[in-house]
Write a protein that holds these residues in place. Structure first.
Motif, PDB file in Angstrom:
ATOM      1  N   ILE A 107      32.840  23.120  57.578  1.00 12.83           N
ATOM      2  CA  ILE A 107      34.148  22.749  56.999  1.00 12.83           C
ATOM      3  C   ILE A 107      34.609  23.982  56.214  1.00 12.83           C
ATOM      4  N   ARG A 108      35.693  24.602  56.658  1.00 14.58           N
ATOM      5  CA  ARG A 108      36.008  25.922  56.113  1.00 14.58           C
ATOM      6  C   ARG A 108      37.036  25.911  54.986  1.00 14.58           C
ATOM      7  N   PHE A 109      37.724  24.751  54.783  1.00 21.19           N
ATOM      8  CA  PHE A 109      38.739  24.685  53.714  1.00 21.19           C
ATOM      9  C   PHE A 109      38.446  23.522  52.761  1.00 21.19           C
ATOM     10  N   LEU A 110      38.906  23.689  51.502  1.00 18.11           N
ATOM     11  CA  LEU A 110      38.694  22.642  50.488  1.00 18.11           C
ATOM     12  C   LEU A 110      39.773  21.572  50.559  1.00 18.11           C
ATOM     13  N   ASP A 111      40.952  21.943  51.096  1.00 18.39           N
ATOM     14  CA  ASP A 111      42.076  21.008  51.107  1.00 18.39           C
ATOM     15  C   ASP A 111      42.575  20.782  52.542  1.00 18.39           C
ATOM     16  N   GLU A 112      43.301  19.671  52.712  1.00 16.86           N
ATOM     17  CA  GLU A 112      43.789  19.353  54.058  1.00 16.86           C
ATOM     18  C   GLU A 112      44.831  20.346  54.558  1.00 16.86           C
ATOM     19  N   ALA A 113      45.614  20.884  53.596  1.00 18.04           N
ATOM     20  CA  ALA A 113      46.662  21.847  53.976  1.00 18.04           C
ATOM     21  C   ALA A 113      46.075  23.214  54.356  1.00 18.04           C
ATOM     22  N   LYS A 114      44.756  23.367  54.206  1.00 17.41           N
ATOM     23  CA  LYS A 114      44.031  24.603  54.532  1.00 17.41           C
ATOM     24  C   LYS A 114      44.571  25.811  53.755  1.00 17.41           C
ATOM     25  N   THR A 115      44.819  25.602  52.446  1.00 15.39           N
ATOM     26  CA  THR A 115      45.267  26.722  51.620  1.00 15.39           C
ATOM     27  C   THR A 115      44.108  27.302  50.812  1.00 15.39           C
ATOM     28  N   LYS A 116      43.045  26.505  50.635  1.00 18.70           N
ATOM     29  CA  LYS A 116      41.926  26.976  49.802  1.00 18.70           C
ATOM     30  C   LYS A 116      40.655  27.066  50.646  1.00 18.70           C
ATOM     31  N   LYS A 117      40.226  28.323  50.873  1.00 22.53           N
ATOM     32  CA  LYS A 117      38.987  28.514  51.646  1.00 22.53           C
ATOM     33  C   LYS A 117      37.792  28.093  50.806  1.00 22.53           C
ATOM     34  N   CYS A 118      36.779  27.549  51.454  1.00 24.58           N
ATOM     35  CA  CYS A 118      35.558  27.192  50.731  1.00 24.58           C
ATOM     36  C   CYS A 118      34.852  28.462  50.247  1.00 24.58           C
ATOM     37  N   ILE A 119      34.142  28.330  49.138  1.00 26.88           N
ATOM     38  CA  ILE A 119      33.321  29.442  48.646  1.00 26.88           C
ATOM     39  C   ILE A 119      32.005  29.425  49.432  1.00 26.88           C
ATOM     40  N   ILE A 120      31.629  30.576  49.935  1.00 30.48           N
ATOM     41  CA  ILE A 120      30.384  30.672  50.709  1.00 30.48           C
ATOM     42  C   ILE A 120      29.327  31.370  49.842  1.00 30.48           C
ATOM     43  N   PRO A 121      28.090  30.862  49.832  1.00 32.71           N
ATOM     44  CA  PRO A 121      27.037  31.483  49.014  1.00 32.71           C
ATOM     45  C   PRO A 121      27.018  33.003  49.210  1.00 32.71           C
ATOM     46  N   CYS A 122      26.961  33.759  48.083  1.00 34.37           N
ATOM     47  CA  CYS A 122      27.298  35.181  48.189  1.00 34.37           C
ATOM     48  C   CYS A 122      26.278  36.071  48.893  1.00 34.37           C
ATOM     49  N   THR A 123      24.986  35.767  48.856  1.00 34.19           N
ATOM     50  CA  THR A 123      24.066  36.637  49.615  1.00 34.19           C
ATOM     51  C   THR A 123      24.226  36.402  51.124  1.00 34.19           C
ATOM     52  N   PRO A 124      24.228  35.123  51.600  1.00 32.35           N
ATOM     53  CA  PRO A 124      24.506  34.937  53.028  1.00 32.35           C
ATOM     54  C   PRO A 124      25.856  35.532  53.443  1.00 32.35           C
ATOM     55  N   LEU A 125      26.875  35.364  52.592  1.00 32.22           N
ATOM     56  CA  LEU A 125      28.191  35.937  52.915  1.00 32.22           C
ATOM     57  C   LEU A 125      28.103  37.463  52.994  1.00 32.22           C
ATOM     58  N   GLY A 126      27.373  38.063  52.051  1.00 34.91           N
ATOM     59  CA  GLY A 126      27.186  39.521  52.056  1.00 34.91           C
ATOM     60  C   GLY A 126      26.527  39.969  53.358  1.00 34.91           C
ATOM     61  N   LEU A 127      25.547  39.192  53.821  1.00 32.90           N
ATOM     62  CA  LEU A 127      24.859  39.555  55.070  1.00 32.90           C
ATOM     63  C   LEU A 127      25.796  39.439  56.271  1.00 32.90           C
ATOM     64  N   VAL A 128      26.701  38.456  56.236  1.00 31.01           N
ATOM     65  CA  VAL A 128      27.717  38.354  57.303  1.00 31.01           C
ATOM     66  C   VAL A 128      28.588  39.621  57.292  1.00 31.01           C
ATOM     67  N   LYS A 129      28.972  40.054  56.092  1.00 31.78           N
ATOM     68  CA  LYS A 129      29.829  41.253  55.994  1.00 31.78           C
ATOM     69  C   LYS A 129      29.091  42.508  56.469  1.00 31.78           C
ATOM     70  N   VAL A 130      27.785  42.567  56.199  1.00 30.73           N
ATOM     71  CA  VAL A 130      26.983  43.688  56.694  1.00 30.73           C
ATOM     72  C   VAL A 130      27.014  43.685  58.231  1.00 30.73           C
ATOM     73  N   MET A 131      26.858  42.495  58.804  1.00 32.09           N
ATOM     74  CA  MET A 131      26.845  42.402  60.279  1.00 32.09           C
ATOM     75  C   MET A 131      28.214  42.711  60.865  1.00 32.09           C
ATOM     76  N   GLU A 132      29.274  42.351  60.164  1.00 34.70           N
ATOM     77  CA  GLU A 132      30.626  42.726  60.636  1.00 34.70           C
ATOM     78  C   GLU A 132      30.769  44.251  60.600  1.00 34.70           C
ATOM     79  N   TYR A 133      30.326  44.841  59.490  1.00 34.84           N
ATOM     80  CA  TYR A 133      30.481  46.285  59.282  1.00 34.84           C
ATOM     81  C   TYR A 133      29.772  47.099  60.369  1.00 34.84           C
ATOM     82  N   VAL A 134      28.548  46.656  60.721  1.00 32.49           N
ATOM     83  CA  VAL A 134      27.788  47.447  61.704  1.00 32.49           C
ATOM     84  C   VAL A 134      28.127  47.069  63.143  1.00 32.49           C
ATOM     85  N   GLY A 135      29.078  46.130  63.325  1.00 33.61           N
ATOM     86  CA  GLY A 135      29.589  45.844  64.671  1.00 33.61           C
ATOM     87  C   GLY A 135      28.854  44.767  65.441  1.00 33.61           C
ATOM     88  N   VAL A 136      28.103  43.926  64.751  1.00 23.21           N
ATOM     89  CA  VAL A 136      27.429  42.833  65.468  1.00 23.21           C
ATOM     90  C   VAL A 136      28.452  41.758  65.861  1.00 23.21           C
TER      91      VAL A 136
END
Ligand code: NAD
Length: 309
Positions: free
Chosen positions: A127-156
């Motif tokens: 579930i990616r949004f907090l509200d039905e209008a999809k204006t507020k993205k959910c907060i994602i735990p910051c270390t897992p989120l950081g690892l996603v950003k690392v994988m985006e950066y290196v092109g995975v």
């Protein structure tokens, strides 16, 4: 050896720059309070980085130290203070279920780490949004989120695929299944389309969305596989074993894999891994701190929207 070593400093640079520009151009001063209630040197180091990055980007950071038995009251005090926009706690504090309780004492509107049950539940259920209008993205735990950003950066992540499917076809092994990092990370990557082998001390689970990504959110199956079965299949190996003696066997890593370590300890043999990996990321702490601040600015905006409504 053609391995490219990618440092967290470089990966986090664009996020830090963006934060700095946002805070300066909007003339805002979001305030983050960090609670340190343990004697863990890794936590003190993390607090030091947080203070340094916040000073650089324009976030007001206050470190509050206290005895662990006073922590609950201190968190409640910060929850009620309109001048505090984000709260984080350096875990482990008690090292048991009481830590999970404390994660839920932090008000959901100030939880920069994304550890409150509401965020964790939404993440596991894709579930990616907090509200039905999809204006507020959910907060994602910051270390897992950081690892996603690392994988985006290196092109995975494959940018030509639609959002949410960008890991389709990738096989990832994660050695760590803690509730703070390993299990949420396995869920996030599987929700984005990867087949994930999640390794812990007791065995291996597979997280996936089925052939052709037929499932809307990931499912988990128990396996009888061993590390020696899954490492040679993996495009990406992410490890977070909290032990100085643990080393991922380099001989089992697939030629040209992406290898990422988030443990405080070096889980890869630095020289051996460079002979096999195409990309090696030895640490990710600075990316985690950048994500923490990104979550803070998001929560600052949500709090102001709620006040204006
Ligand atoms: P934890 O103790 O809660 O979890 C450790 C995990 O590793 C468990 O799933 C355990 O089963 C698994 N494990 C341990 N030994 C293993 C082995 N020999 N083989 C396979 N699996 C094994 O720890 P945690 O909170 O997840 O932290 C792990 C490490 O990551 C620590 O070093 C911590 O400091 C670091 N960390 C880094 C960041 C960051 O942003 N860089 C953030 C959080 C944690």
């Amino acid at each position: 050896m053609s391995c490219k070593v990618v440092l967290a400093q470089g990966i986090s640079a664009s996020y830090r720059e963006e934060l700095k520009n946002t805070i300066k151009s909007r003339n805002i001063r979001p305030k983050l309070v960090g609670f340190l209630a343990n004697e863990d040197p890794a936590a003190a180091k993390y607090a030091e980085w947080t203070a340094k990055t916040c000073a650089e980007t324009g976030v007001e950071f206050e470190l509050r130290t206290c005895a662990r038995n006073d922590l609950e009251d201190k968190i409640i005090e910060a929850n009620q203070d309109a001048g505090v926009h984000g709260i984080m706690v350096y875990y482990p504090v008690f090292g048991d279920r009481q830590d999970q309780y404390l994660q839920n004492v932090v008000d959901v509107s100030k939880d920069v780490e994304g550890l409150h049950h509401k965020y964790v539940y939404n993440m596991y259920h894709n579930i990616r949004f907090l509200d039905e209008a999809k204006t507020k993205k959910c907060i994602i735990p910051c270390t897992p989120l950081g690892l996603v950003k690392v994988m985006e950066y290196v092109g995975v992540y494959n940018g030509i695929l639609p959002h949410g499917n960008r890991l389709h076809g990738r096989v990832v092994t994660i050695i760590n299944r803690s509730e703070i990092v390993g299990r949420p990370l396995a869920a996030l990557l599987a929700n984005d389309g990867a087949r994930v082998y999640s390794v812990d001390i007791n065995g291996i689970q597979e997280f996936h969305r089925g052939v052709g990504l037929q499932l809307k959110k990931h499912e988990v199956t128990e396996t009888t596989l061993k590390v020696e079965d899954v490492l040679p299949l993996s495009d990406v190996v992410i490890t977070g074993v909290p032990s100085p003696s643990y080393k991922v066997p380099s001989n089992l890593i697939r030629d040209g894999a992406v290898c990422i370590n988030f443990s405080t300890f070096k889980n890869f043999d630095g020289e051996e891994i460079k002979k096999k990996a195409a990309i090696y990321v030895p640490a990710v702490g600075k990316v985690t701190v950048a994500m923490l601040e990104r979550n803070l600015v998001r929560l600052y905006d949500y709090q102001n929207q709620d006040r204006a409504a």
